[in-house]
Write a protein that holds these residues in place. Structure first.
Motif, PDB file in Angstrom:
ATOM      1  N   MET A 146       0.892  -0.838   0.121  1.00 39.24           N
ATOM      2  CA  MET A 146      -0.084   0.251  -0.023  1.00 39.24           C
ATOM      3  C   MET A 146       0.432   1.356   0.151  1.00 39.24           C
ATOM      4  O   MET A 146       0.220   2.026   0.101  1.00 39.24           O
ATOM      5  N   HIS A 147       1.919   1.236   0.029  1.00 36.14           N
ATOM      6  CA  HIS A 147       3.167   2.585   0.757  1.00 36.14           C
ATOM      7  C   HIS A 147       4.332   2.714  -0.765  1.00 36.14           C
ATOM      8  O   HIS A 147       4.675   3.000  -0.491  1.00 36.14           O
ATOM      9  N   ALA A 148       3.941   1.568  -1.445  1.00 38.68           N
ATOM     10  CA  ALA A 148       5.001   1.590  -2.840  1.00 38.68           C
ATOM     11  C   ALA A 148       4.772   2.214  -3.833  1.00 38.68           C
ATOM     12  O   ALA A 148       3.948   2.745  -4.251  1.00 38.68           O
ATOM     13  N   LYS A 149       5.997   2.825  -4.076  1.00 36.61           N
ATOM     14  CA  LYS A 149       6.007   4.329  -4.460  1.00 36.61           C
ATOM     15  C   LYS A 149       6.672   3.814  -7.042  1.00 36.61           C
ATOM     16  O   LYS A 149       5.608   4.438  -6.855  1.00 36.61           O
ATOM     17  N   ASP A 150       6.359   2.827  -6.965  1.00 40.97           N
ATOM     18  CA  ASP A 150       6.408   2.357  -7.967  1.00 40.97           C
ATOM     19  C   ASP A 150       5.057   1.854  -8.823  1.00 40.97           C
ATOM     20  O   ASP A 150       5.429   0.866  -9.586  1.00 40.97           O
ATOM     21  N   THR A 151       3.896   1.397  -7.856  1.00 46.63           N
ATOM     22  CA  THR A 151       3.482   0.967  -8.877  1.00 46.63           C
ATOM     23  C   THR A 151       1.931   1.698  -9.086  1.00 46.63           C
ATOM     24  O   THR A 151       1.956   2.370  -7.572  1.00 46.63           O
ATOM     25  N   PRO A 152       1.172   1.062  -9.173  1.00 41.39           N
ATOM     26  CA  PRO A 152      -0.497   2.273  -9.327  1.00 41.39           C
ATOM     27  C   PRO A 152      -0.509   2.358  -8.105  1.00 41.39           C
ATOM     28  O   PRO A 152      -0.702   0.942  -7.452  1.00 41.39           O
ATOM     29  N   PRO A 153      -1.368   3.185  -7.707  1.00 40.18           N
ATOM     30  CA  PRO A 153      -2.381   2.708  -6.252  1.00 40.18           C
ATOM     31  C   PRO A 153      -3.558   1.201  -6.953  1.00 40.18           C
ATOM     32  O   PRO A 153      -4.114   1.465  -7.200  1.00 40.18           O
ATOM     33  N   PHE A 154      -3.921   0.494  -5.171  1.00 40.79           N
ATOM     34  CA  PHE A 154      -4.603  -0.174  -5.368  1.00 40.79           C
ATOM     35  C   PHE A 154      -6.314   0.913  -5.028  1.00 40.79           C
ATOM     36  O   PHE A 154      -6.649   1.504  -3.977  1.00 40.79           O
ATOM     37  N   ASP A 155      -7.433   0.024  -5.743  1.00 44.77           N
ATOM     38  CA  ASP A 155      -8.539   0.223  -5.061  1.00 44.77           C
ATOM     39  C   ASP A 155     -10.076  -0.364  -4.168  1.00 44.77           C
ATOM     40  O   ASP A 155     -10.149   0.819  -3.734  1.00 44.77           O
ATOM     41  N   VAL A 156      -9.256  -1.425  -3.998  1.00 44.80           N
ATOM     42  CA  VAL A 156      -9.966  -2.421  -3.227  1.00 44.80           C
ATOM     43  C   VAL A 156      -9.237  -3.202  -2.334  1.00 44.80           C
ATOM     44  O   VAL A 156      -7.948  -3.095  -2.766  1.00 44.80           O
ATOM     45  N   LEU A 157      -8.952  -3.770  -0.982  1.00 43.98           N
ATOM     46  CA  LEU A 157      -8.216  -4.281  -0.429  1.00 43.98           C
ATOM     47  C   LEU A 157      -8.811  -5.395   1.069  1.00 43.98           C
ATOM     48  O   LEU A 157     -10.027  -5.065   1.128  1.00 43.98           O
ATOM     49  N   ALA A 158      -8.432  -6.488   0.884  1.00 45.48           N
ATOM     50  CA  ALA A 158      -9.021  -7.066   2.112  1.00 45.48           C
ATOM     51  C   ALA A 158      -8.199  -7.798   3.127  1.00 45.48           C
ATOM     52  O   ALA A 158      -6.783  -7.374   3.150  1.00 45.48           O
ATOM     53  N   ALA A 159      -8.127  -7.297   3.977  1.00 44.89           N
ATOM     54  CA  ALA A 159      -7.825  -7.297   5.825  1.00 44.89           C
ATOM     55  C   ALA A 159      -8.106  -7.153   6.286  1.00 44.89           C
ATOM     56  O   ALA A 159      -9.511  -7.613   6.378  1.00 44.89           O
ATOM     57  N   ASN A 160      -7.740  -8.149   7.550  1.00 45.49           N
ATOM     58  CA  ASN A 160      -8.277  -8.280   9.006  1.00 45.49           C
ATOM     59  C   ASN A 160      -9.375  -6.485   9.549  1.00 45.49           C
ATOM     60  O   ASN A 160      -8.770  -6.016   9.098  1.00 45.49           O
ATOM     61  N   THR A 161      -9.800  -7.137  11.090  1.00 46.90           N
ATOM     62  CA  THR A 161      -9.960  -6.303  11.675  1.00 46.90           C
ATOM     63  C   THR A 161      -9.136  -5.019  11.781  1.00 46.90           C
ATOM     64  O   THR A 161      -9.785  -3.731  11.987  1.00 46.90           O
ATOM     65  N   ALA A 162      -7.981  -5.000  12.430  1.00 47.44           N
ATOM     66  CA  ALA A 162      -6.958  -4.994  13.024  1.00 47.44           C
ATOM     67  C   ALA A 162      -6.178  -3.974  11.861  1.00 47.44           C
ATOM     68  O   ALA A 162      -5.884  -2.562  12.245  1.00 47.44           O
ATOM     69  N   GLU A 163      -5.639  -4.414  10.842  1.00 45.17           N
ATOM     70  CA  GLU A 163      -5.346  -4.264   9.940  1.00 45.17           C
ATOM     71  C   GLU A 163      -6.404  -2.475   9.144  1.00 45.17           C
ATOM     72  O   GLU A 163      -5.962  -1.819   8.892  1.00 45.17           O
ATOM     73  N   ILE A 164      -7.568  -2.686   9.105  1.00 46.85           N
ATOM     74  CA  ILE A 164      -8.667  -1.862   8.868  1.00 46.85           C
ATOM     75  C   ILE A 164      -8.609  -1.000   9.843  1.00 46.85           C
ATOM     76  O   ILE A 164      -8.872   0.203   8.919  1.00 46.85           O
ATOM     77  N   GLN A 165      -9.020  -1.296  10.582  1.00 49.78           N
ATOM     78  CA  GLN A 165      -8.600  -0.037  11.718  1.00 49.78           C
ATOM     79  C   GLN A 165      -7.413   0.780  11.510  1.00 49.78           C
ATOM     80  O   GLN A 165      -6.961   2.441  11.477  1.00 49.78           O
ATOM     81  N   ARG A 166      -5.912   0.468  11.681  1.00 46.79           N
ATOM     82  CA  ARG A 166      -4.927   1.318  11.158  1.00 46.79           C
ATOM     83  C   ARG A 166      -4.938   2.222  10.142  1.00 46.79           C
ATOM     84  O   ARG A 166      -4.545   2.635   9.723  1.00 46.79           O
ATOM     85  N   TYR A 167      -5.533   1.187   8.878  1.00 43.92           N
ATOM     86  CA  TYR A 167      -5.989   1.999   7.446  1.00 43.92           C
ATOM     87  C   TYR A 167      -6.435   3.003   7.942  1.00 43.92           C
ATOM     88  O   TYR A 167      -6.438   4.528   6.878  1.00 43.92           O
ATOM     89  N   THR A 168      -7.667   2.891   8.189  1.00 43.04           N
ATOM     90  CA  THR A 168      -8.045   4.447   8.483  1.00 43.04           C
ATOM     91  C   THR A 168      -8.080   5.900   9.105  1.00 43.04           C
ATOM     92  O   THR A 168      -7.969   6.852   9.223  1.00 43.04           O
ATOM     93  N   ARG A 169      -7.216   5.286  10.382  1.00 43.39           N
ATOM     94  CA  ARG A 169      -6.602   6.078  11.199  1.00 43.39           C
ATOM     95  C   ARG A 169      -5.493   6.741  10.239  1.00 43.39           C
ATOM     96  O   ARG A 169      -5.037   8.314  10.514  1.00 43.39           O
ATOM     97  N   ALA A 170      -4.610   6.063   9.502  1.00 45.35           N
ATOM     98  CA  ALA A 170      -3.600   6.051   8.511  1.00 45.35           C
ATOM     99  C   ALA A 170      -4.444   7.324   7.417  1.00 45.35           C
ATOM    100  O   ALA A 170      -3.689   7.600   6.338  1.00 45.35           O
ATOM    101  N   ASP A 171      -5.857   7.117   7.702  1.00 45.47           N
ATOM    102  CA  ASP A 171      -5.889   7.662   6.176  1.00 45.47           C
ATOM    103  C   ASP A 171      -6.077   7.225   4.575  1.00 45.47           C
ATOM    104  O   ASP A 171      -5.943   8.045   3.777  1.00 45.47           O
ATOM    105  N   LEU A 172      -6.127   6.062   4.979  1.00 47.89           N
ATOM    106  CA  LEU A 172      -5.730   5.665   3.506  1.00 47.89           C
ATOM    107  C   LEU A 172      -6.866   4.810   3.063  1.00 47.89           C
ATOM    108  O   LEU A 172      -6.868   4.397   1.663  1.00 47.89           O
TER     109      LEU A 172
END
Length: 356
Positions: free
Chosen positions: A79-105
């Motif tokens: 998700m933080h890679a600089k050399d690839t196009p950005p992603f549109d959707v992802l699958a992640a566990n609830t803890a990671e969803i919270q982490r990504y939400t807090r990071a405004d991703l």
């Protein structure tokens, strides 16, 4: 993961990342016209099989590009890679969803655009009751599949089911244990096995104890694994006795299909469990298409493939539960991800215990 998968493997920091290209049509579905819609998906093995992707592409006249990962660390790195196009959707566990939400991703989801959520079991429709899926009254993740993370054992070598995760440290299994290569989960399941009440929020003294415990586990290990297929190969070829089943029932299904006589048990002290969800990234270029993907994954014909092909539960139908009274803890955000990863890197590398 389907047998028609070609894997291009490379390193993403300390984690292994796999970019999947299906020769039967996932990424090689033909030339894309200039005006075609493209959806970039970040997911785990078994979540976006080639035929499922083809069905979506045909319905929405879109091109789907799937990148698969084998750990939470790899997901974050991609998700933080600089050399690839950005992603549109992802699958992640609830803890990671919270982490990504807090990071405004992530972008909030419009439930009106996700009518198939009404097909889900009531407990998965109650999104506010699942930690990590909502923030400030908005929804950021939709439950998709889940499993406990128990012990998998060889019935021939261990005729009586083990009762505790601490059996991984039993010297009788020296060289016959497999462990999942993940900082977050190893510290958490060890904390649970040692009786700590809050395995996701550990203090400095607890971290020292667990670090030494994980160093001691190395004596019993055959190796660490990342993907379930990799673990299956190790288990059968090297006659493994015990394994921490990070992928849970998905691994049990793979092993049994490969001819292994394995059992699966939730330890007496309880077990960690993950609930993977679909989310839309803030960088999604076509949000209508991204929402259509999430809704499509909840169709009975698509979600129904999870138990059939992967041995995983879905959120539409109730599984047969032989562990209704077990203590199951959904994984949650940890106290210090960076600290855990730093320690884990040193543990895996073989650093001596006296240096910690």
């Amino acid at each position: 993961m389907p047998c028609a998968l070609r894997q291009a493997v490379f390193r993403a920091g300390p984690a292994l990342l796999i970019t999947a290209v299906f020769c039967c049509g996932l990424l090689l579905a033909g030339p894309v016209a200039a005006g075609d819609r493209v959806l970039r998906v970040l997911a785990w093995p078994g979540y976006a099989d080639a035929d499922v992707v083809r069905g979506f592409e045909a319905r929405y006249q879109a091109k789907v590009e799937v990148t698969m990962v084998d750990s939470d660390e790899a997901l974050w790195a991609q998700m933080h890679a600089k050399d690839t196009p950005p992603f549109d959707v992802l699958a992640a566990n609830t803890a990671e969803i919270q982490r990504y939400t807090r990071a405004d991703l992530l972008a909030p989801l419009d439930l009106a655009s996700l009518p198939n959520t009404k097909r889900q079991l009531p407990r998965f429709q109650a999104l506010s009751s699942i930690e990590g899926l909502t923030s400030a009254g908005q929804v950021y993740g939709i439950p998709f599949t889940y499993s406990s993370m128990g012990l998998i054992y060889d019935r021939k070598q261990i005729p009586v089911a083990p009762r505790s995760m601490l059996e991984l440290w039993n010297p009788r299994y020296r060289g016959k244990v497999l462990d999942f290569n993940s900082a977050q989960h190893n510290f958490s399941f060890t904390a649970l096995a040692l009786g700590y009440a809050h395995p996701f929020q550990l203090d400095a003294a607890q971290m020292r104890v667990i670090t030494q415990k994980l160093i001691a586990l190395r004596r019993n290990l055959l190796t660490y694994y990342t993907l379930p297929e990799e673990a299956t190969a190790f288990f059968i070829e090297h006659k493994v006795a015990l394994m921490f089943g990070n992928y849970g029932t998905q691994q049990v299904e793979l092993l049994r299909r490969a001819g292994a006589d394995v059992g699966y048990v939730i330890p007496d002290e309880g077990v960690l469990a993950w609930l993977d969800c679909w989310a839309m990234t803030r960088s999604a270029s076509d949000r209508t298409l991204a929402l259509a993907w999430i809704d499509y994954m909840l169709e009975p014909e698509v979600s129904g493939l999870l138990p059939q092909r992967q041995g995983l539960a879905n959120t539409l139908t109730a599984p047969v539960d032989n562990n209704a009274n077990a203590r199951i803890m959904w994984i949650g955000p940890v106290e210090d991800i960076q600290r855990r990863e730093e320690l884990w890197t040193r543990i895996v590398s073989g650093d001596r215990s006296e240096r910690f």
